[in-house]
Design a protein around this motif. Structure first.
Motif, PDB file in Angstrom:
ATOM      1  N   ASP A 136       0.841  -1.186   0.000  1.00  0.00           N
ATOM      2  CA  ASP A 136       0.000   0.000   0.000  1.00  0.00           C
ATOM      3  C   ASP A 136       0.878   1.238   0.000  1.00  0.00           C
ATOM      4  O   ASP A 136       1.974   1.222   0.568  1.00  0.00           O
ATOM      5  CB  ASP A 136      -0.899   0.023   1.240  1.00  0.00           C
TER       6      ASP A 136
ATOM      7  N   SER B 170       0.040  10.287  -3.182  1.00  0.00           N
ATOM      8  CA  SER B 170      -0.722  10.268  -4.429  1.00  0.00           C
ATOM      9  C   SER B 170       0.110  10.732  -5.631  1.00  0.00           C
ATOM     10  O   SER B 170      -0.329  10.628  -6.774  1.00  0.00           O
ATOM     11  CB  SER B 170      -1.975  11.140  -4.294  1.00  0.00           C
TER      12      SER B 170
ATOM     13  N   ASP C 216       3.594   7.427  -9.281  1.00  0.00           N
ATOM     14  CA  ASP C 216       2.967   6.938 -10.499  1.00  0.00           C
ATOM     15  C   ASP C 216       3.792   5.851 -11.182  1.00  0.00           C
ATOM     16  O   ASP C 216       3.529   5.486 -12.328  1.00  0.00           O
ATOM     17  CB  ASP C 216       2.682   8.093 -11.466  1.00  0.00           C
TER      18      ASP C 216
ATOM     19  N   SER D  89       1.383   4.048 -13.706  1.00  0.00           N
ATOM     20  CA  SER D  89       0.005   4.278 -13.276  1.00  0.00           C
ATOM     21  C   SER D  89      -0.993   4.334 -14.430  1.00  0.00           C
ATOM     22  O   SER D  89      -2.199   4.382 -14.199  1.00  0.00           O
ATOM     23  CB  SER D  89      -0.089   5.557 -12.452  1.00  0.00           C
TER      24      SER D  89
ATOM     25  N   ASP E 278      -3.173  -1.039 -15.259  1.00  0.00           N
ATOM     26  CA  ASP E 278      -3.583  -1.656 -14.006  1.00  0.00           C
ATOM     27  C   ASP E 278      -3.037  -3.080 -13.856  1.00  0.00           C
ATOM     28  O   ASP E 278      -3.248  -3.730 -12.839  1.00  0.00           O
ATOM     29  CB  ASP E 278      -5.110  -1.641 -13.844  1.00  0.00           C
TER      30      ASP E 278
ATOM     31  N   ASN F 237      -4.131  -0.888  -8.188  1.00  0.00           N
ATOM     32  CA  ASN F 237      -5.449  -0.305  -7.940  1.00  0.00           C
ATOM     33  C   ASN F 237      -5.207   1.106  -7.427  1.00  0.00           C
ATOM     34  O   ASN F 237      -4.940   1.329  -6.248  1.00  0.00           O
ATOM     35  CB  ASN F 237      -6.211  -1.142  -6.903  1.00  0.00           C
ATOM     36  N   LYS F 238      -5.270   2.075  -8.369  1.00  0.00           N
ATOM     37  CA  LYS F 238      -4.905   3.451  -8.008  1.00  0.00           C
ATOM     38  C   LYS F 238      -5.870   4.053  -6.996  1.00  0.00           C
ATOM     39  O   LYS F 238      -5.466   4.789  -6.103  1.00  0.00           O
ATOM     40  CB  LYS F 238      -4.858   4.335  -9.261  1.00  0.00           C
ATOM     41  N   SER F 239      -7.142   3.756  -7.138  1.00  0.00           N
ATOM     42  CA  SER F 239      -8.108   4.368  -6.230  1.00  0.00           C
ATOM     43  C   SER F 239      -7.891   3.899  -4.794  1.00  0.00           C
ATOM     44  O   SER F 239      -8.091   4.649  -3.842  1.00  0.00           O
ATOM     45  CB  SER F 239      -9.539   4.078  -6.682  1.00  0.00           C
ATOM     46  N   ALA F 240      -7.444   2.659  -4.644  1.00  0.00           N
ATOM     47  CA  ALA F 240      -7.180   2.123  -3.309  1.00  0.00           C
ATOM     48  C   ALA F 240      -5.729   2.339  -2.890  1.00  0.00           C
ATOM     49  O   ALA F 240      -5.349   1.990  -1.766  1.00  0.00           O
ATOM     50  CB  ALA F 240      -7.502   0.630  -3.275  1.00  0.00           C
ATOM     51  N   LYS F 241      -4.919   2.870  -3.774  1.00  0.00           N
ATOM     52  CA  LYS F 241      -3.484   3.048  -3.527  1.00  0.00           C
ATOM     53  C   LYS F 241      -2.870   1.721  -3.070  1.00  0.00           C
ATOM     54  O   LYS F 241      -2.212   1.625  -2.020  1.00  0.00           O
ATOM     55  CB  LYS F 241      -3.212   4.152  -2.504  1.00  0.00           C
TER      56      LYS F 241
END
Lengths: 114, 114
Positions: B24, B28, B31, B52, B55, B67-71
């Motif tokens: 994790d 942000s 990338d 980034s 996926d 999973n970028k939204s979940a980092k």
């Protein structure tokens, strides 16, 4: 064998002393990075050189300094050593300074400060 | 403040099964992500990377998912082999965010059981 060499393999010294760690990059690589791995820590980026010039600084203490010579080998100088400086020090090299360029790591120098 | 976290210090998997290593990150700006593998007394060796804009990236038995939204990213090894027993480091960087070197997690020790 990554092609990156580091000397010495092991170093034992006393608090307050100064040491020099040496790194020879892979043939053709112009960029050199230094990392520190303390007990239970991930690798911490210290400093990067590219073709003899300092390019980026990370978590490097003022007591530490580095340089890259015309033959592209690099030295990391650690002075006024403290017990907490005991760690594995890795050097890595890459062709270009771009972060997407694969970094090849040497076997490391284990520094023990007594 | 740990920007890259590998919450499992160790993982044991049976030979032939899938190994899933997790990572994790909190920054942000990151990338570009990499996995390195490290055997005792050696430096880390590059395994696989992902930027980034993707996926998923696959290389033989190794697949990295992002999973970028979940980092969150994960490394899948299928099938696991005894030679895969090593410490795996997740690393991250910002391609356009300045030259900061790689930020590493603390590593996960993968043990492949026969």
């Amino acid at each position: 064998d990554s092609g990156v060499t580091q000397t010495p393999k092991h170093l034992i010294t006393a608090t307050g002393q100064r040491v020099t760690l040496r790194c020879s990059p892979r043939s053709g690589d112009l960029s050199v990075y230094w990392y520190q791995q303390s007990l239970d820590q991930g690798l911490q980026f210290l400093i990067q050189y590219y073709n003899g010039e300092e390019r980026a600084k990370g978590n490097i203490l003022e007591r530490f300094s580095a340089q890259q010579f015309p033959d592209l080998h690099s030295e990391l100088n650690l002075s006024s050593l403290e017990l907490g400086d005991s760690a594995l020090y890795f050097c890595a090299s890459s062709v270009s300074p771009q972060i997407t360029d694969t970094q090849y790591f040497g076997p490391g120098t284990r520094l023990t400060v007594l | 403040d740990q920007q890259v976290k590998q919450n499992s210090p160790s993982l044991s998997v049976q030979e032939g099964r899938i190994s899933i290593l997790n990572c994790d990150y909190t920054n942000s700006m990151f990338d570009y992500f990499l996995w390195y593998k490290k055997y005792p007394a050696e430096g880390p060796t590059f395994l696989i990377s992902i930027s980034s804009i993707k996926d998923k990236n696959e290389d033989g038995r190794f697949t990295v998912f992002l999973n970028k939204s979940a980092k969150h990213l994960s490394l899948h090894i299928v099938p696991s082999q005894p030679g895969d027993s090593a410490v795996y480091f997740c690393a991250a960087s910002a391609i356009g965010g300045g030259a900061d070197g790689l930020t590493f997690g603390k590593g996960t020790h993968l043990i492949i059981q026969p």
